[in-house]
Design a protein around this motif. Structure first.
Motif, PDB file in Angstrom:
ATOM      1  N   ARG A   4       0.837  -1.214   0.000  1.00 38.07           N
ATOM      2  CA  ARG A   4       0.000   0.000   0.000  1.00 38.07           C
ATOM      3  C   ARG A   4       0.865   1.256   0.000  1.00 38.07           C
ATOM      4  O   ARG A   4       0.598   2.205  -0.738  1.00 38.07           O
ATOM      5  CB  ARG A   4      -0.924   0.023   1.229  1.00 38.07           C
ATOM      6  CG  ARG A   4      -2.045  -0.983   1.195  1.00 38.07           C
ATOM      7  CD  ARG A   4      -3.099  -0.668   2.260  1.00 38.07           C
ATOM      8  NE  ARG A   4      -2.563  -0.532   3.608  1.00 38.07           N
ATOM      9  CZ  ARG A   4      -2.428  -1.529   4.478  1.00 38.07           C
ATOM     10  NH1 ARG A   4      -2.775  -2.768   4.133  1.00 38.07           N
ATOM     11  NH2 ARG A   4      -1.953  -1.314   5.699  1.00 38.07           N
ATOM     12  N   GLN A   5       1.910   1.251   0.829  1.00 37.98           N
ATOM     13  CA  GLN A   5       2.797   2.404   0.912  1.00 37.98           C
ATOM     14  C   GLN A   5       3.513   2.638  -0.421  1.00 37.98           C
ATOM     15  O   GLN A   5       3.674   3.792  -0.848  1.00 37.98           O
ATOM     16  CB  GLN A   5       3.838   2.210   2.019  1.00 37.98           C
ATOM     17  CG  GLN A   5       3.253   2.306   3.413  1.00 37.98           C
ATOM     18  CD  GLN A   5       4.274   1.973   4.491  1.00 37.98           C
ATOM     19  OE1 GLN A   5       5.166   1.164   4.272  1.00 37.98           O
ATOM     20  NE2 GLN A   5       4.122   2.587   5.640  1.00 37.98           N
ATOM     21  N   GLU A  51       2.449   1.910  -3.404  1.00 34.18           N
ATOM     22  CA  GLU A  51       1.506   2.494  -4.367  1.00 34.18           C
ATOM     23  C   GLU A  51       1.394   3.999  -4.161  1.00 34.18           C
ATOM     24  O   GLU A  51       1.411   4.771  -5.116  1.00 34.18           O
ATOM     25  CB  GLU A  51       0.122   1.856  -4.217  1.00 34.18           C
ATOM     26  CG  GLU A  51       0.012   0.460  -4.781  1.00 34.18           C
ATOM     27  CD  GLU A  51      -1.353  -0.153  -4.541  1.00 34.18           C
ATOM     28  OE1 GLU A  51      -2.323   0.604  -4.361  1.00 34.18           O
ATOM     29  OE2 GLU A  51      -1.440  -1.395  -4.538  1.00 34.18           O
ATOM     30  N   ARG A  52       1.271   4.413  -2.910  1.00 36.00           N
ATOM     31  CA  ARG A  52       1.150   5.831  -2.588  1.00 36.00           C
ATOM     32  C   ARG A  52       2.421   6.594  -2.983  1.00 36.00           C
ATOM     33  O   ARG A  52       2.358   7.655  -3.594  1.00 36.00           O
ATOM     34  CB  ARG A  52       0.877   5.993  -1.082  1.00 36.00           C
ATOM     35  CG  ARG A  52       0.828   7.419  -0.606  1.00 36.00           C
ATOM     36  CD  ARG A  52      -0.358   8.179  -1.177  1.00 36.00           C
ATOM     37  NE  ARG A  52      -0.286   9.580  -0.787  1.00 36.00           N
ATOM     38  CZ  ARG A  52      -0.524  10.595  -1.593  1.00 36.00           C
ATOM     39  NH1 ARG A  52      -0.865  10.373  -2.840  1.00 36.00           N
ATOM     40  NH2 ARG A  52      -0.447  11.824  -1.164  1.00 36.00           N
ATOM     41  N   ARG A  53       3.566   6.048  -2.658  1.00 37.30           N
ATOM     42  CA  ARG A  53       4.850   6.674  -3.004  1.00 37.30           C
ATOM     43  C   ARG A  53       4.990   6.804  -4.517  1.00 37.30           C
ATOM     44  O   ARG A  53       5.496   7.808  -5.013  1.00 37.30           O
ATOM     45  CB  ARG A  53       6.019   5.844  -2.469  1.00 37.30           C
ATOM     46  CG  ARG A  53       6.277   5.974  -1.003  1.00 37.30           C
ATOM     47  CD  ARG A  53       6.971   7.273  -0.625  1.00 37.30           C
ATOM     48  NE  ARG A  53       6.016   8.270  -0.217  1.00 37.30           N
ATOM     49  CZ  ARG A  53       6.174   9.581  -0.266  1.00 37.30           C
ATOM     50  NH1 ARG A  53       7.281  10.096  -0.738  1.00 37.30           N
ATOM     51  NH2 ARG A  53       5.253  10.412   0.113  1.00 37.30           N
ATOM     52  N   GLU A 113       2.658   7.189  -6.736  1.00 35.05           N
ATOM     53  CA  GLU A 113       1.840   8.312  -7.206  1.00 35.05           C
ATOM     54  C   GLU A 113       2.496   9.650  -6.890  1.00 35.05           C
ATOM     55  O   GLU A 113       2.546  10.541  -7.727  1.00 35.05           O
ATOM     56  CB  GLU A 113       0.440   8.256  -6.571  1.00 35.05           C
ATOM     57  CG  GLU A 113      -0.400   7.098  -7.056  1.00 35.05           C
ATOM     58  CD  GLU A 113      -0.578   7.090  -8.567  1.00 35.05           C
ATOM     59  OE1 GLU A 113      -0.878   8.168  -9.134  1.00 35.05           O
ATOM     60  OE2 GLU A 113      -0.411   6.026  -9.183  1.00 35.05           O
ATOM     61  N   VAL A 114       2.997   9.789  -5.672  1.00 44.64           N
ATOM     62  CA  VAL A 114       3.631  11.048  -5.259  1.00 44.64           C
ATOM     63  C   VAL A 114       4.868  11.321  -6.106  1.00 44.64           C
ATOM     64  O   VAL A 114       5.059  12.438  -6.611  1.00 44.64           O
ATOM     65  CB  VAL A 114       3.995  10.995  -3.748  1.00 44.64           C
ATOM     66  CG1 VAL A 114       4.863  12.174  -3.352  1.00 44.64           C
ATOM     67  CG2 VAL A 114       2.733  10.949  -2.917  1.00 44.64           C
TER      68      VAL A 114
END
Length: 87
Positions: free
Chosen positions: A12-13, A15-17, A19-20
């Motif tokens: 999950r982390q 995926e977020r990274r 995108e950022v």
């Protein structure tokens, strides 16, 4: 696929990274493209202003781990030389 709770959280982390970092890379490329366009048009003042705006963006990318320090330094050096060469 991730099975343990820790591996699921890391996925999950990640995926977020992703995108950022993608957004940050895109933003930096946009600033660099503006400098390129100003250089191509031959407008020294616009190119200088665009370069001044691009420098902190590129260095922010370095501090956030999107670009390597030497890569950013090389890009800045080459752009600065090209801006300076505009007659």
């Amino acid at each position: 696929m991730a099975n343990s709770p820790q591996a699921k959280k890391r996925a999950r982390q990640n995926e977020r990274r992703l995108e950022v970092n993608k957004a940050r890379r895109s933003r930096i490329r946009t600033h660099l493209r503006k400098v390129e366009e100003a250089i191509a048009s031959g407008d020294k003042e616009a190119a200088t202003a665009a370069l001044r705006a691009a420098q902190p963006e590129l260095m922010r990318g370095v501090s956030k781990g999107v670009y390597h320090k030497n890569t950013a330094a090389r890009k800045m050096s080459r752009l600065a030389a090209r801006v300076k060469a505009i007659a």
